[in-house]
Design an enzyme around this catalytic site. Structure first.
Site, PDB file in Angstrom:
ATOM      1  N   GLY A   1       0.850  -1.505  -0.079  1.00  0.00           N
ATOM      2  CA  GLY A   1      -0.043  -0.015  -0.118  1.00  0.00           C
ATOM      3  C   GLY A   1       0.789   1.229   0.154  1.00  0.00           C
ATOM      4  N   SER A   2       2.347   1.386   0.011  1.00  0.00           N
ATOM      5  CA  SER A   2       3.021   2.319  -0.163  1.00  0.00           C
ATOM      6  C   SER A   2       2.363   3.729  -1.200  1.00  0.00           C
ATOM      7  CB  SER A   2       4.548   2.142  -0.497  1.00  0.00           C
ATOM      8  OG  SER A   2       4.286   1.542  -1.899  1.00  0.00           O
ATOM      9  N   ASN A   3       1.367   3.306  -2.738  1.00  0.00           N
ATOM     10  CA  ASN A   3       1.244   4.135  -3.631  1.00  0.00           C
ATOM     11  C   ASN A   3      -0.140   4.538  -2.739  1.00  0.00           C
ATOM     12  OD1 ASN A   3       2.433   4.004  -6.305  1.00  0.00           O
ATOM     13  ND2 ASN A   3       2.754   1.957  -5.456  1.00  0.00           N
TER      14      ASN A   3
ATOM     15  N   MET B   1      -4.546  -7.606  -6.531  1.00  0.00           N
ATOM     16  CA  MET B   1      -3.073  -9.125  -7.059  1.00  0.00           C
ATOM     17  C   MET B   1      -4.176  -9.697  -8.041  1.00  0.00           C
ATOM     18  SD  MET B   1      -0.058  -8.568  -6.725  1.00  0.00           S
ATOM     19  CE  MET B   1       0.262  -9.993  -7.184  1.00  0.00           C
TER      20      MET B   1
ATOM     21  N   ASN C   1      -4.263   1.406 -13.969  1.00  0.00           N
ATOM     22  CA  ASN C   1      -2.998   0.656 -13.252  1.00  0.00           C
ATOM     23  C   ASN C   1      -1.886   1.079 -13.148  1.00  0.00           C
ATOM     24  OD1 ASN C   1      -2.400  -1.336 -11.953  1.00  0.00           O
ATOM     25  ND2 ASN C   1      -1.355  -2.635 -14.104  1.00  0.00           N
TER      26      ASN C   1
ATOM     27  N   HIS D   1       2.124   0.279 -13.203  1.00  0.00           N
ATOM     28  CA  HIS D   1       3.014  -1.343 -13.336  1.00  0.00           C
ATOM     29  C   HIS D   1       4.800  -0.633 -13.407  1.00  0.00           C
ATOM     30  CE1 HIS D   1       4.179  -5.293 -14.852  1.00  0.00           C
ATOM     31  NE2 HIS D   1       5.071  -4.938 -15.456  1.00  0.00           N
TER      32      HIS D   1
HETATM   33  C1  GRF Z   1       4.195  -1.565  -7.553  1.00  0.00           C
HETATM   34  O1  GRF Z   1       5.159  -1.854  -7.296  1.00  0.00           O
HETATM   35  C2  GRF Z   1       3.425  -1.316  -8.162  1.00  0.00           C
HETATM   36  O2  GRF Z   1       3.714  -0.828 -10.017  1.00  0.00           O
HETATM   37  C3  GRF Z   1       2.936  -2.348  -9.040  1.00  0.00           C
HETATM   38  O3  GRF Z   1       2.327  -3.057  -7.237  1.00  0.00           O
HETATM   39  C4  GRF Z   1       3.242  -3.407  -6.363  1.00  0.00           C
HETATM   40  C5  GRF Z   1       2.695  -2.275  -4.947  1.00  0.00           C
HETATM   41  O4  GRF Z   1       3.667  -1.574  -4.251  1.00  0.00           O
HETATM   42  N1  GRF Z   1       1.532  -3.036  -9.527  1.00  0.00           N
HETATM   43  P1  GRF Z   1       2.386  -0.845  -2.981  1.00  0.00           P
HETATM   44  O5  GRF Z   1       1.287  -2.324  -2.331  1.00  0.00           O
HETATM   45  O6  GRF Z   1       1.629  -0.036  -3.616  1.00  0.00           O
HETATM   46  O7  GRF Z   1       3.945  -0.116  -1.946  1.00  0.00           O
END
Ligand code: GRF
Length: 186
Positions: free
Chosen positions: A13-15, A87, A104, A106
């Site tokens: 969940g860092s994003n 996922m 999304n 990637h």
């Molecule tokens: C990120 O690297 C994104 O590009 C990919 O999954 C990862 C998710 O990271 N789709 P986070 O859970 O947001 O830390």
């Protein structure tokens, strides 16, 4: 009324956190996770962000889970659905219903290194440049129209870990920016 973002996330969940920190004043944000163990839920709690769990493991099969998710998404009426480390693969009927409203991120320069472990794949391959791609979600895995990309140079001294850090740093800058741009145009 504020435009609404639904974030689907299954893991760290860092994003999610970067998007919340940059955009929470401007948009309404809600998290949906299919994984009740995901750290992203802890982040939502810490940040006081509305969240819901649709626990994948509680469903007899994938179709029943997807039906539940679809009902939920239709009820929420989001302006934009943001996948951030989600996922599971969305079924065609959800993708078609929210056409051009699901994006999304990637961690590679698509169309190179699709699928799981993209950062490691690029690192092991020995490419000199990799990066981050944000794209619309269509019916092909990591195959939708590209919205934005940013480049990361792989230096000889980079390890997989340092490369991962560089990529995530770029992700956290680029994703909120692109989400804001899309929503401002709507
Ligand atoms: C990120 O690297 C994104 O590009 C990919 O999954 C990862 C998710 O990271 N789709 P986070 O859970 O947001 O830390």
């Amino acid at each position: 009324m504020k435009k609404k973002i639904i974030i689907l996330a299954s893991g760290n969940g860092s994003n999610f956190e970067a998007i919340v920190n940059k955009l929470r004043n401007k948009y309404s944000i809600k998290l949906i996770s299919e994984n009740k163990e995901a750290y992203v839920l802890q982040r939502a709690i810490n940040l006081y962000v509305d969240y819901e769990i649709i626990n994948y493991k509680n469903f007899e099969n994938r179709d029943l889970y997807n039906k539940k998710l679809f009902e939920k998404l239709k009820k929420e009426k989001p302006d934009l659905i943001v996948l951030a480390g989600y996922m599971k693969i969305l079924p065609d009927y959800i993708v078609d219903f929210f056409s051009k409203r699901i994006i999304n991120i990637h961690p590679s320069l698509l169309p190179a290194f699709k699928g799981l472990n993209a950062i490691k794949k690029a690192y092991d391959y020995g490419v000199k440049y990799t990066g981050v791609t944000i794209h619309y979600v269509n019916n092909e895995l990591d195959g939708g129209e590209i919205i934005a990309q940013d480049i990361v140079k792989i230096e000889t001294e980079d390890t997989l870990h340092s490369l991962e850090e560089k990529i995530h740093k770029i992700e956290h800058k680029l994703y909120p920016k692109v989400i804001d741009k899309i929503l401002r145009r709507m």
